[in-house]
Enzyme design. Structure first.
Site, PDB file in Angstrom:
ATOM      1  CG  HIS A  88      -2.296  -0.023   3.231  1.00  0.00           C
ATOM      2  ND1 HIS A  88      -2.687  -0.454   1.987  1.00  0.00           N
ATOM      3  CD2 HIS A  88      -1.321   0.896   3.010  1.00  0.00           C
ATOM      4  CE1 HIS A  88      -1.979   0.155   1.055  1.00  0.00           C
ATOM      5  NE2 HIS A  88      -1.155   0.992   1.652  1.00  0.00           N
TER       6      HIS A  88
ATOM      7  CG  ASP B 212      -2.823   3.272  -0.921  1.00  0.00           C
ATOM      8  OD1 ASP B 212      -3.518   3.334  -1.955  1.00  0.00           O
ATOM      9  OD2 ASP B 212      -1.604   3.028  -0.947  1.00  0.00           O
TER      10      ASP B 212
ATOM     11  CG  ASP C 293      -5.101  -4.032  -1.513  1.00  0.00           C
ATOM     12  OD1 ASP C 293      -5.977  -4.922  -1.466  1.00  0.00           O
ATOM     13  OD2 ASP C 293      -4.741  -3.488  -2.569  1.00  0.00           O
ATOM     14  NE  ARG C 294       0.641  -4.418   0.470  1.00  0.00           N
ATOM     15  CZ  ARG C 294       1.936  -4.484   0.286  1.00  0.00           C
ATOM     16  NH1 ARG C 294       2.673  -5.080   1.166  1.00  0.00           N
ATOM     17  NH2 ARG C 294       2.473  -4.022  -0.803  1.00  0.00           N
TER      18      ARG C 294
ATOM     19  CG  ASN D 109      -0.916   2.980  -5.043  1.00  0.00           C
ATOM     20  OD1 ASN D 109      -1.149   3.471  -3.939  1.00  0.00           O
ATOM     21  ND2 ASN D 109      -0.027   2.031  -5.211  1.00  0.00           N
ATOM     22  CG  HIS D 110      -3.034  -0.427  -2.540  1.00  0.00           C
ATOM     23  ND1 HIS D 110      -2.822  -1.784  -2.520  1.00  0.00           N
ATOM     24  CD2 HIS D 110      -1.813   0.139  -2.493  1.00  0.00           C
ATOM     25  CE1 HIS D 110      -1.525  -2.025  -2.453  1.00  0.00           C
ATOM     26  NE2 HIS D 110      -0.893  -0.875  -2.429  1.00  0.00           N
TER      27      HIS D 110
ATOM     28  CG  HIS E  74      -2.327   7.826  -2.790  1.00  0.00           C
ATOM     29  ND1 HIS E  74      -2.443   7.479  -1.468  1.00  0.00           N
ATOM     30  CD2 HIS E  74      -1.571   6.856  -3.356  1.00  0.00           C
ATOM     31  CE1 HIS E  74      -1.801   6.333  -1.249  1.00  0.00           C
ATOM     32  NE2 HIS E  74      -1.257   5.941  -2.381  1.00  0.00           N
TER      33      HIS E  74
ATOM     34  NE  ARG F 272       5.828   3.955  -5.203  1.00  0.00           N
ATOM     35  CZ  ARG F 272       5.295   3.716  -4.000  1.00  0.00           C
ATOM     36  NH1 ARG F 272       4.541   2.657  -3.817  1.00  0.00           N
ATOM     37  NH2 ARG F 272       5.500   4.547  -3.008  1.00  0.00           N
TER      38      ARG F 272
ATOM     39  CG  HIS G  77       2.255   6.467  -3.035  1.00  0.00           C
ATOM     40  ND1 HIS G  77       1.580   5.285  -3.244  1.00  0.00           N
ATOM     41  CD2 HIS G  77       3.050   6.640  -4.134  1.00  0.00           C
ATOM     42  CE1 HIS G  77       1.956   4.773  -4.418  1.00  0.00           C
ATOM     43  NE2 HIS G  77       2.844   5.562  -4.963  1.00  0.00           N
TER      44      HIS G  77
END
Lengths: 309, 304
Positions: free
Chosen positions: A54, A80, A83-84, A112-113, A162, A209, A236
């Site tokens: 992330h 992942d 992001d973040r 998933n990101h 993931h 989710r 995840h």
């Protein structure tokens, strides 16, 4: 090219800007390399499994530092990357550079990101707009996302993914037949692999989710038996202790972003699988950001995190 | 709607503050929007419960919003369902905050219209007071309110900025002044108390949320939360209302916002939220929302 990759690695470690043209060429080369990888890559022991990153570049550098480094160690990253955190681009580029420089020593799995839709909401797109003033670099990276593997198998014994399992998938061979080179879909097997979570449920259940499924010990045992593997290693989900084994050790969650979002206060972990499949966890903490001074890795800004005030 | 009007007029007073708030509104992550939603509806719910009770008993009530900031709750309350139940609504904050709020309201046509009637009848009152000075705050409140009426006190992220002594003084003197009332308080709690927490919930053993929050806020905003790690659990947070000077037992309820999301928000409403804004993960939301609480403390003086 060999030299250029080394140069980019150095620039990233020093916190320097990477030009749009360089990103473009790195992304093209990565696609050429990744297109030849199977949906489920075969990996040999010993290998170190890493969870979500992330965009926490400093912590990614700590991760390599604490676990031997790519020069000496084989790695699987469970996705992942972006992001973040505030250094999604640098984190992803560093991993791509390592992949180009040491193709057999690093396996990158899609999270998933790693999709256009999610990165538009959770930070990567905005980071690129901030750093480049246009979204070209974001588009190049998204093209690479479409080529990332969906899973890996270590010594025919440990399955890496993931998110988790899918009701549409019984055997690892069925994953091999997915056409993965696309934006991650909203439902179906490919979506589930990226989104599902293990939970104490009796059977496949809806995920809170809103994508993927919840699966329980029953589904895990069935999958392990059917595919003759002993462990599912996935990421995840934030785990405060860095890792969490479930279902009598049949599944493990590995989380590699310490003090997630610079706010959660968790530790991170990586999992090393030895030749005899013994599991060794390494725990590590977040790098303390300091204004200007840097932390021997790169200078970093103090992050301003949101709270309810 | 009122908030966009408020922002529009705020822009005339301070472009800098406007820019900050506007940026925050437009770029907030889903996890923040969920938290803001939870905070808003749960405070509204408690206000409504209080007014409903007063209306059943046919009693007029007072509402005092301590450290109100730019909160515009009073507009809906003074104009809709329970408007006849409310004898008085008082907004209290620092002098400069009150001045700004007052100016924005009087310079914005739609805000002014919606509050005109309440202002002219003295129903809505906006008053400066430094809450650290409990004595002055009490004498101000004594002048503008009726100590015999059931009174609702709101402190929404207010006590967390005060020292232990100051917040205790404020709680004691207000509960002492009003014969009966309900105190609603929303605040962060630091967590990290191994012995206090649910033993089954192992994640608390690693809980450094509060300590990191203190250092993040100190560095990035120059903000101090002196009691975040003192009142770091629900139990410790609520002790302050039990210490009160009144003889009768105080009825205290406290929940963290994660409990409220899971137990008090309906399945249909949760689905509506998901459809409004997709939330990619629950773990981070849980970490944050288990560190924010809503307290409701109901008191009544013993009949002398």
């Amino acid at each position: 090219m060999g030299l250029e990759v080394e140069e980019v690695i150095e620039s990233i470690k020093q916190g320097k800007h990477v030009s749009e043209a360089t990103v473009y060429s790195l992304c093209l080369k990565s696609q050429e390399l990744l297109i030849n990888e199977a949906n489920v890559t075969r990996v040999d022991t010993p290998v170190t499994i890493c969870g979500d990153i992330h965009g926490q570049l400093h912590d990614l550098l700590t991760l390599f530092d604490k676990s031997g480094g790519v020069e000496k160690t084989r790695y699987i990253f469970l996705g992942d990357f972006v992001d973040r955190g505030f250094y999604s681009l640098e984190s992803f580029l560093l991993l791509l550079c390592y992949k180009l420089r040491y193709p057999d020593r690093i396996t990158l799995i899609r999270g998933n990101h790693e999709t256009r839709q999610i990165t538009k909401v959770y930070g990567f797109y905005d980071e690129i707009m901030r750093k480049y003033g246009n979204c070209n670099v974001w588009r190049y990276c998204c093209e690479v996302f479409d080529y990332l593997s969906l899973g890996a198998i270590i010594n025919d014994s440990i399955f890496c993914v993931h998110g988790g399992l899918s009701p549409e998938i019984n055997t690892i061979d069925e994953i091999r037949s997915i056409d993965r080179k696309q934006e991650a879909p909203h439902e179906g097997a490919m979506c589930d692999l990226l989104w599902s979570d293990p939970d104490d449920v009796d059977t496949w259940s809806l995920s809170p989710r809103g994508a993927g499924f919840l699966f329980g010990k029953g589904e895990v045992d069935k999958f392990l038996m059917k595919n003759n593997v002993e462990l599912i290693a996935r990421a995840h989900q934030l785990v405060m202790e860095g890792y969490k084994e479930m279902f009598d050790g049949g599944l493990v969650t590995v989380w590699s972003a310490p003090n997630y979002c610079y706010r959660c206060g968790n530790v991170a972990a990586v999992l090393r699988i030895e030749d005899d499949l013994e599991r060794n966890y390494t725990i590590f903490e977040a790098v303390q950001p300091q204004d200007g001074v840097g932390n021997t890795i790169i200078p970093t800004k103090k992050p301003q995190m949101d709270y309810f005030l | 709607m009122y908030y966009s009007e408020y922002l529009k007029t705020l822009k005339q007073f301070s472009r800098r503050v406007f820019g900050k708030i506007n940026r925050n509104i437009t770029t907030s992550f889903p996890v923040m929007n969920y938290g803001t939603y939870l905070r808003t509806i749960s405070i509204d719910y408690h206000i409504e419960q209080f007014l409903l009770k007063c209306s059943k008993l046919n009693e007029k009530a007072q509402i005092i919003n301590l450290g109100c900031g730019s909160d515009l709750r009073m507009i809906n309350l003074l104009n809709y369902n329970y408007k006849d139940q409310i004898a008085k609504f008082i907004d209290v904050d620092f002098d400069e905050s009150i001045k700004l709020k007052d100016e924005i309201i009087s310079n914005n046509e739609s805000l002014k219209i919606s509050l005109d009637a309440s202002i002219s009848t003295n129903k809505y009152h906006i008053a400066p007071s430094d809450l650290k000075d409990a004595g002055k705050t009490i004498s101000m409140l004594t002048n503008v309110t009726n100590a015999k009426l059931p009174t609702l006190i709101i402190t929404e992220c207010v006590l967390c900025y005060m020292s232990q002594q100051d917040s205790q003084n404020l709680i004691d003197s207000i509960m002492n002044l009003y014969e009966s009332g309900t105190w609603i308080s929303y605040d962060p709690i630091g967590g990290g108390d191994d012995d206090m927490s649910d033993q089954k919930n192992k994640s608390h053993g690693n809980d450094r949320f509060g300590i990191i929050m203190q250092s993040n806020l100190r560095e990035s905003r120059n903000l101090e939360m002196p009691t975040l790690m003192t009142f770091n659990s629900k139990e410790k947070y609520s002790q302050r209302w039990n210490k009160s000077v009144i003889d009768n037992k105080v009825d205290i309820k406290i929940n963290d916002m994660w409990e409220i999301l899971n137990h008090n928000v309906s399945t249909a409403e949760k689905k509506r939220l998901r459809d409004l804004q997709f939330l990619d993960e629950l773990e981070e939301l849980k970490v944050m929302q288990t560190h924010y609480i809503l307290l409701s403390a109901e008191w009544k003086h013993a009949i002398k």
